[in-house]
Design a protein around this motif. Sequence first.
Motif, PDB file in Angstrom:
ATOM      1  N   ALA A 153       0.876  -1.236   0.050  1.00 14.39           N
ATOM      2  CA  ALA A 153      -0.002   0.068   0.115  1.00 14.39           C
ATOM      3  C   ALA A 153       0.948   1.132   0.181  1.00 14.39           C
ATOM      4  N   THR A 154       0.639   2.075  -0.757  1.00 13.82           N
ATOM      5  CA  THR A 154       1.325   3.477  -1.028  1.00 13.82           C
ATOM      6  C   THR A 154       0.162   4.502  -0.771  1.00 13.82           C
ATOM      7  N   TYR A 155       0.605   5.697  -0.285  1.00 11.58           N
ATOM      8  CA  TYR A 155      -0.144   6.831   0.367  1.00 11.58           C
ATOM      9  C   TYR A 155       0.297   8.215  -0.215  1.00 11.58           C
ATOM     10  N   SER A 156      -0.901   8.739  -0.741  1.00 19.43           N
ATOM     11  CA  SER A 156      -0.788  10.281  -1.014  1.00 19.43           C
ATOM     12  C   SER A 156      -1.659  10.840  -0.103  1.00 19.43           C
ATOM     13  N   HIS A 157      -1.055  12.181   0.552  1.00 18.89           N
ATOM     14  CA  HIS A 157      -1.982  12.853   1.495  1.00 18.89           C
ATOM     15  C   HIS A 157      -2.325  14.276   0.761  1.00 18.89           C
ATOM     16  N   ASP A 158      -2.070  14.426  -0.263  1.00 16.82           N
ATOM     17  CA  ASP A 158      -2.519  15.489  -0.790  1.00 16.82           C
ATOM     18  C   ASP A 158      -3.219  15.531  -2.378  1.00 16.82           C
ATOM     19  N   GLY A 159      -4.359  14.662  -2.294  1.00 14.55           N
ATOM     20  CA  GLY A 159      -5.036  14.456  -3.406  1.00 14.55           C
ATOM     21  C   GLY A 159      -4.472  13.882  -4.823  1.00 14.55           C
ATOM     22  N   ASP A 225      -8.898   3.332   7.193  1.00 14.14           N
ATOM     23  CA  ASP A 225      -8.579   4.014   6.059  1.00 14.14           C
ATOM     24  C   ASP A 225      -7.412   3.792   5.433  1.00 14.14           C
ATOM     25  N   GLY A 226      -7.073   2.378   5.521  1.00 12.31           N
ATOM     26  CA  GLY A 226      -5.985   1.773   4.890  1.00 12.31           C
ATOM     27  C   GLY A 226      -4.703   1.873   5.505  1.00 12.31           C
ATOM     28  N   ALA A 227      -4.758   1.778   6.602  1.00 20.81           N
ATOM     29  CA  ALA A 227      -3.265   1.665   7.415  1.00 20.81           C
ATOM     30  C   ALA A 227      -3.030   0.251   7.361  1.00 20.81           C
ATOM     31  N   ASP A 228      -3.897  -0.213   7.812  1.00 21.82           N
ATOM     32  CA  ASP A 228      -3.990  -1.880   7.759  1.00 21.82           C
ATOM     33  C   ASP A 228      -4.950  -2.648   6.987  1.00 21.82           C
ATOM     34  N   TRP A 229      -4.531  -3.826   6.587  1.00 21.99           N
ATOM     35  CA  TRP A 229      -5.596  -4.567   5.678  1.00 21.99           C
ATOM     36  C   TRP A 229      -5.616  -6.134   6.259  1.00 21.99           C
ATOM     37  N   ARG A 230      -6.880  -6.533   5.886  1.00 24.58           N
ATOM     38  CA  ARG A 230      -7.286  -8.076   6.177  1.00 24.58           C
ATOM     39  C   ARG A 230      -7.550  -8.667   4.988  1.00 24.58           C
ATOM     40  N   MET A 231      -7.404  -9.830   5.040  1.00 31.48           N
ATOM     41  CA  MET A 231      -8.243 -10.737   4.055  1.00 31.48           C
ATOM     42  C   MET A 231      -9.525 -10.972   4.305  1.00 31.48           C
ATOM     43  N   GLY A 232     -10.507 -10.487   3.252  1.00 32.76           N
ATOM     44  CA  GLY A 232     -11.971 -10.936   3.572  1.00 32.76           C
ATOM     45  C   GLY A 232     -12.539 -12.247   2.980  1.00 32.76           C
ATOM     46  N   PRO A 233     -13.680 -12.203   2.534  1.00 32.52           N
ATOM     47  CA  PRO A 233     -14.367 -13.751   2.242  1.00 32.52           C
ATOM     48  C   PRO A 233     -13.723 -13.695   0.814  1.00 32.52           C
ATOM     49  N   VAL A 234     -13.173 -15.173   0.544  1.00 38.05           N
ATOM     50  CA  VAL A 234     -12.519 -15.473  -0.532  1.00 38.05           C
ATOM     51  C   VAL A 234     -13.143 -16.895  -0.938  1.00 38.05           C
ATOM     52  N   GLN A 235     -13.344 -17.092  -2.334  1.00 33.42           N
ATOM     53  CA  GLN A 235     -13.446 -18.528  -2.924  1.00 33.42           C
ATOM     54  C   GLN A 235     -12.791 -19.105  -3.647  1.00 33.42           C
ATOM     55  N   GLU A 236     -12.415 -20.457  -3.336  1.00 30.32           N
ATOM     56  CA  GLU A 236     -11.508 -21.530  -4.125  1.00 30.32           C
ATOM     57  C   GLU A 236     -12.213 -21.764  -5.425  1.00 30.32           C
ATOM     58  N   ALA A 237     -11.180 -21.668  -6.317  1.00 28.53           N
ATOM     59  CA  ALA A 237     -11.481 -21.832  -7.943  1.00 28.53           C
ATOM     60  C   ALA A 237     -11.929 -23.247  -8.070  1.00 28.53           C
ATOM     61  N   THR A 238     -12.897 -23.489  -9.166  1.00 24.06           N
ATOM     62  CA  THR A 238     -13.036 -24.969  -9.494  1.00 24.06           C
ATOM     63  C   THR A 238     -12.675 -24.861 -11.085  1.00 24.06           C
ATOM     64  N   GLY A 239     -13.116 -26.160 -11.527  1.00 27.64           N
ATOM     65  CA  GLY A 239     -12.677 -26.209 -13.046  1.00 27.64           C
ATOM     66  C   GLY A 239     -13.483 -25.461 -13.840  1.00 27.64           C
ATOM     67  N   THR A 240     -14.656 -24.944 -13.750  1.00 27.41           N
ATOM     68  CA  THR A 240     -15.477 -24.069 -14.284  1.00 27.41           C
ATOM     69  C   THR A 240     -15.728 -22.485 -13.512  1.00 27.41           C
ATOM     70  N   LEU A 241     -15.049 -22.339 -12.566  1.00 22.73           N
ATOM     71  CA  LEU A 241     -15.466 -20.986 -12.033  1.00 22.73           C
ATOM     72  C   LEU A 241     -13.885 -20.633 -11.271  1.00 22.73           C
ATOM     73  N   ASP A 242     -13.487 -19.749 -11.856  1.00 20.37           N
ATOM     74  CA  ASP A 242     -12.065 -19.160 -11.293  1.00 20.37           C
ATOM     75  C   ASP A 242     -12.185 -17.546 -11.251  1.00 20.37           C
ATOM     76  N   PRO A 243     -12.522 -17.011 -10.295  1.00 25.23           N
ATOM     77  CA  PRO A 243     -12.836 -15.560 -10.247  1.00 25.23           C
ATOM     78  C   PRO A 243     -11.466 -14.757 -10.133  1.00 25.23           C
ATOM     79  N   GLN A 244     -11.128 -14.016 -11.053  1.00 20.90           N
ATOM     80  CA  GLN A 244      -9.921 -13.179 -11.117  1.00 20.90           C
ATOM     81  C   GLN A 244     -10.256 -12.009 -11.629  1.00 20.90           C
ATOM     82  N   GLU A 245      -9.299 -10.715 -11.306  1.00 24.70           N
ATOM     83  CA  GLU A 245      -9.366  -9.535 -11.842  1.00 24.70           C
ATOM     84  C   GLU A 245     -11.066  -9.065 -11.377  1.00 24.70           C
ATOM     85  N   ILE A 246     -11.031  -8.544  -9.856  1.00 29.40           N
ATOM     86  CA  ILE A 246     -12.419  -8.548  -9.522  1.00 29.40           C
ATOM     87  C   ILE A 246     -12.646  -7.042  -9.297  1.00 29.40           C
ATOM     88  N   SER A 247     -13.899  -6.327  -9.667  1.00 32.03           N
ATOM     89  CA  SER A 247     -14.242  -5.074  -9.312  1.00 32.03           C
ATOM     90  C   SER A 247     -15.249  -5.143  -8.464  1.00 32.03           C
TER      91      SER A 247
END
Length: 629
Positions: A153-159, A225-247
């Motif tokens: 994580a990188t931070y700018s404090h002037d917009g 506000d971004g000082a620390d981060w944690r892993m949230g809910p994730v789903q393991e990929a299968t042969g037909t469902l492999d979620p990547q590049e997530i918006s």
Amino acid sequence: MSKRTLVRVALAALTAALLGPPLTAPPPASAGTAEPPAGQQIFHKGDGGYACFRIPSVVRANYPDADGVLRDELVAFAEGRRDSCSDHGDIDIVSRRSVDDGKTWGAVQMVVRGWGMAKSNPTPVAIPGTATIVLLSVLECGWPSTCGRTPRATYSHDGGLTWPTSPAPNDLLDDLGFGDTPPFWLAFGPGHAVKLSTGRLVAGVNFVPEDGGPSYGGVVYSDNDGADWRMGPVQEATGTLDPQEISVAELSDGRVYLSARNHANEDSPTDDKCANAGHDNRLYAILDPGAGSFRRRFQVESDLVTPLAYSGVLRAGNQLLFAGPSICDRRHDLRVRTSFNSGCSWETDANQGTQLWSGDAAYTDLAPLRSGKVLVLAEAGPDMDANRTISWFVHTPIAAPGDIGTLKVTPEESGSGNDACLEDGTTLTAGRSGNAASLGSGSYVKVPYAENLAPLGNDFTWTGWFAYGPSATTQALLWAYNTGAGKPQVWLRLERNANGLPLIRGHAETTTSAVDMFATDPLGGTLDDQVWHHFALVRAGGTLALYLDGGRLAQATGLTGSVSADPAIADAFRIYLGRRLDGVYPFTGKLDDYRYYNRALPQSEVATLFGGGDVTGGLQLRLPFDRTR
């Protein structure tokens, strides 16, 4: 970038870019050899000595400056690829800022310098009311990698005006549960992250802990506000469902919508990106408010035909917008598609939304403008050169078409998260107890794709209540999976025979067998009496049985194979209540308490449901139609 493609980075000099002309969004240009007009280009191949710019992201920052003056600015990010436009080469993260709602853009700025290593996947989030922008990114020392991928994580404090190099970017390995060992693969977003109404920051992530190991897709979050981060809910990929590049987008009720590229199709043995006409290339999931758990795990979003590419999403008022190319096997034809019901259904391939660019296009991101319009940042260029530029386009949110009316979502109550869409004017009205779905004039209920609603060759039970009046037309109570002779499908419909008597007909079909059964005037003239009746359609082995008001009406034998998919194709089926999948056989009347079980209910349990009791074993879907959101 997908998980199998990486970058190396080296030091690069930057040259200042000229300010852009006033913001004017022309109509989509023709394709061929054209590129977006120069006034729309934010980054272009060759600028500043870079061979190519890729992976755009953009945020809108609102904050008071040091003098108390309110600032409202756009900051656009990209990877500056030094050696070539491929995913392998020396890469920096760079940016440009606009202080006038996109009319002009300032000089190219260095945000994260490569120093000979790959710095990639810029995923920014602006902290509202402050000048802080948090930028998530990834560091990798080379490829094939011996050092893995380090999240930072990188931070700018002037917009976004400056990006201090001291202190160094925050290493998030320990925050995200990796200890001292970088995962083999990790990528944020790309595209912007979001700050939820709860204050939590949420960004998409996918990762592979070890080479050859399973892939996971989901979110990371920060509560400070971004000082620390944690892993949230994730789903393991299968042969037909492999979620990547997530918006990521927060919906109006606080739930969180995730849209993902289905990388399983890229790594499939056939590499067929147009299997099922491209309806399997996009995945989506829903998180509960606060993004702490899955409401609905990743499944195929069959409404959206896309190639395999990152596509940004943004909630704009009561609309959810999706921006991306719209050809299943080519990054081409950039369009914005709109959902009027929080992503439950979208403008489909019969109505592909608003075209922004008719040439080749790839990755996108979106940001709101002061005008109420939406800025779309996209890789766009002429045919066979989608990465020629990163350019801006302007989308004006559209009004819901007149035949759509107010689209809403009705929650399901089994706990599986298979919420349904009330389509084309479906409303709720008084039901047997509580409310029911009221259908007419072609309205219907759509049950989105879900793997737990696919019986394949196994036993199943559909049940529900209906009430309707005399009609000379055929009306569908349920149509699941497919249409057409020889295609896997299950359906139940109401008809009238040559003598004018009402009948109810059930049908199931596979690629190798079909069974059909019906009962004429089963209730002695009262089937279409506007009174509630209960049905059950049950598969037990090779037998299909039809029940009405607790009693068995008919059965047929000889059913073999899968009723929900051709075994050779991972079809993303659809399920409609109240009409056939192609719109014919519309139902006029009321539906209530539709259920799906992944087993064959015996007659005693069917009778229990008819008598007002409950049966929960094997329940995968329950739609009581009592409320909307």
